[in-house]
Scaffold this active site. Sequence first.
Site, PDB file in Angstrom:
ATOM      1  N   GLU A 236      70.271  90.395 -14.598  1.00 28.19           N
ATOM      2  CA  GLU A 236      71.694  90.538 -14.931  1.00 28.19           C
ATOM      3  C   GLU A 236      71.362  90.407 -16.346  1.00 28.19           C
ATOM      4  O   GLU A 236      70.529  90.210 -17.128  1.00 28.19           O
ATOM      5  CB  GLU A 236      72.313  89.282 -14.537  1.00 28.19           C
ATOM      6  CG  GLU A 236      72.822  89.171 -13.035  1.00 28.19           C
ATOM      7  CD  GLU A 236      73.760  88.106 -12.715  1.00 28.19           C
ATOM      8  OE1 GLU A 236      74.820  88.134 -12.612  1.00 28.19           O
ATOM      9  OE2 GLU A 236      72.921  86.829 -12.705  1.00 28.19           O
TER      10      GLU A 236
ATOM     11  N   GLU B 100      71.081  84.914  -1.930  1.00 26.69           N
ATOM     12  CA  GLU B 100      71.378  85.758  -2.959  1.00 26.69           C
ATOM     13  C   GLU B 100      70.243  85.811  -4.087  1.00 26.69           C
ATOM     14  O   GLU B 100      69.835  84.722  -4.528  1.00 26.69           O
ATOM     15  CB  GLU B 100      72.760  85.698  -3.805  1.00 26.69           C
ATOM     16  CG  GLU B 100      72.929  86.480  -5.065  1.00 26.69           C
ATOM     17  CD  GLU B 100      73.950  86.301  -5.931  1.00 26.69           C
ATOM     18  OE1 GLU B 100      75.089  85.591  -5.555  1.00 26.69           O
ATOM     19  OE2 GLU B 100      74.200  86.770  -6.884  1.00 26.69           O
TER      20      GLU B 100
END
Length: 281
Positions: free
Chosen positions: A164, A159
């Site tokens: 974010e 990932e």
Amino acid sequence: MAAFHRRSPTATGIAAAMSLALLALADAAPAMEAPPGWKLAWADEFDVDGLPDPAKWDYDTAFNRTGWHNRELQYYTSARRENAEVKHGRLVITARKEALASMPDYGGQAYTSARLVTRGKASWTHGFIEVRAKLPCGPGSWPAIWMLGTGGKWPADGEIDIMEHVGHKPGEILGSIYTNAQNWPRGTGKTSKTTVPGACGAFHDYQLTWTNDRILVGVDGRNYAELANPKDGDYDKWPFDRPQYLLLNVAVGGDLGGAVRDDSLPWRMEVEYVRVFQPAR
């Protein structure tokens, strides 16, 4: 956005055995650009109003009934303009305070949002990816620009979190890279941070440079996180020689998003473009 952030007991000796590290880079890091000779391989400029282009994007709704990872609170909709719409040259992903109790996969959520994916439409092995976006800052908001391996096994297939952000810490941008050796369930997750003043009021370029040698995560031409390929053939440490697909979403609350202030909704993540460059063949 890690697929599963829920903690489990730390595996003994894992941290000490890890030879890869996610490194915070100095602010003076060189500007990040597509490597010389790389060409545009895929893009969405969001220049046609309406729903996102179905040839490029799908919707992830798999866990609406059972509940999303990390104790998130949203119901992700599919092909619903109230949550994902292209308008005036921008993709707008909107999280709203509403319950869609009539939906057959409704799981009791009090909020709606959208999670767009290129899974099944486009995926890439290596590339320079740039997403120009403006983020929401409402308390409890958790927008993300990220990638997952097409093999569907997390964290084994890797990932990459290109961006974010949580509304409780406006302007703090997070970059993370997860593998089977480096992840939250094992207690070995690594996240780097950088500050982007005005992340919620202006557009910024969130960038990934991914080659056979390393992964660099950055913003506005400045790298701040890195993972180097050990080149020892250990898939647990480097699963990044296989395809990954892109995700864009706005989560609500959860382990990272935190407490939601309802009067701050709706929240909008606006995206001007997504561009993927790869080596010319």
